[in-house]
Design an enzyme around this catalytic site. Structure first.
Site, PDB file in Angstrom:
ATOM      1  N   GLY A  26       0.802  -1.219   0.000  1.00  0.00           N
ATOM      2  CA  GLY A  26       0.000   0.000   0.000  1.00  0.00           C
ATOM      3  C   GLY A  26       0.831   1.262   0.000  1.00  0.00           C
ATOM      4  O   GLY A  26       0.297   2.351  -0.167  1.00  0.00           O
ATOM      5  N   CYS A  27       2.131   1.133   0.212  1.00  0.00           N
ATOM      6  CA  CYS A  27       3.018   2.290   0.187  1.00  0.00           C
ATOM      7  C   CYS A  27       3.221   2.698  -1.275  1.00  0.00           C
ATOM      8  O   CYS A  27       3.343   1.844  -2.158  1.00  0.00           O
ATOM      9  CB  CYS A  27       4.348   1.947   0.852  1.00  0.00           C
ATOM     10  SG  CYS A  27       5.356   3.377   1.261  1.00  0.00           S
ATOM     11  N   GLN A  28       3.259   3.982  -1.529  1.00  0.00           N
ATOM     12  CA  GLN A  28       3.395   4.499  -2.890  1.00  0.00           C
ATOM     13  C   GLN A  28       4.704   4.054  -3.540  1.00  0.00           C
ATOM     14  O   GLN A  28       4.771   3.826  -4.731  1.00  0.00           O
ATOM     15  CB  GLN A  28       3.324   6.014  -2.853  1.00  0.00           C
ATOM     16  CG  GLN A  28       3.193   6.670  -4.191  1.00  0.00           C
ATOM     17  CD  GLN A  28       3.014   8.171  -4.043  1.00  0.00           C
ATOM     18  OE1 GLN A  28       3.429   8.769  -3.071  1.00  0.00           O
ATOM     19  NE2 GLN A  28       2.378   8.760  -5.028  1.00  0.00           N
ATOM     20  N   SER A  29       5.753   3.921  -2.760  1.00  0.00           N
ATOM     21  CA  SER A  29       7.054   3.490  -3.273  1.00  0.00           C
ATOM     22  C   SER A  29       7.328   2.060  -2.816  1.00  0.00           C
ATOM     23  O   SER A  29       6.654   1.535  -1.936  1.00  0.00           O
ATOM     24  CB  SER A  29       8.149   4.429  -2.773  1.00  0.00           C
ATOM     25  OG  SER A  29       8.144   4.467  -1.366  1.00  0.00           O
TER      26      SER A  29
END
Length: 120
Positions: A26-29
């Protein structure tokens, strides 16, 4: 710029830990966080490992790790650094919603890994 410079201080992340278990979903990176116990049983300190392909996230990880440095496993389970990060450092005001969400995901991962190790 200061956060990006902090990220350069993050120790190298062990390649064998770059697995799905430590990936922050779920982290963008692409970000991995792994928590281990010290190899010295008597001190029971936690050791945090982290990596991100984002320079800003690396800097944030460095800040988060500095807040956990020197804590025992039990202390890591009981401490809540979210208010400090969000209110005192005002990260929420200076980051996008998705980056703020990523901070919560990283903190949740650290807490759940600490809790799982503490149960052992």
């Amino acid at each position: 710029m200061y956060i990006i410079d902090l990220g350069k201080l993050l120790p190298e992340f062990p390649k064998n830990m770059r697995i799905k278990k430590y990936l922050i979903s779920g982290c963008q990176s692409q970000t991995w966080i792994a928590l281990t116990n010290s190899i010295i049983p008597s001190n029971n300190l936690i050791i945090l490992h982290g990596y991100s392909d984002s320079s800003i996230v690396k800097g944030i990880i460095t800040i988060i790790f500095s807040l956990y440095q020197g804590l025992s496993l039990q202390e890591a389970v009981n401490v809540d650094i979210k208010p400090f990060l969000i209110n005192q450092l005002q990260l929420k005001q200076n980051l996008t919603i998705s980056r703020s969400q990523g901070i919560y995901l990283i903190l949740n991962s650290i807490h759940s890994q600490a809790h799982a190790l503490y149960k052992l």
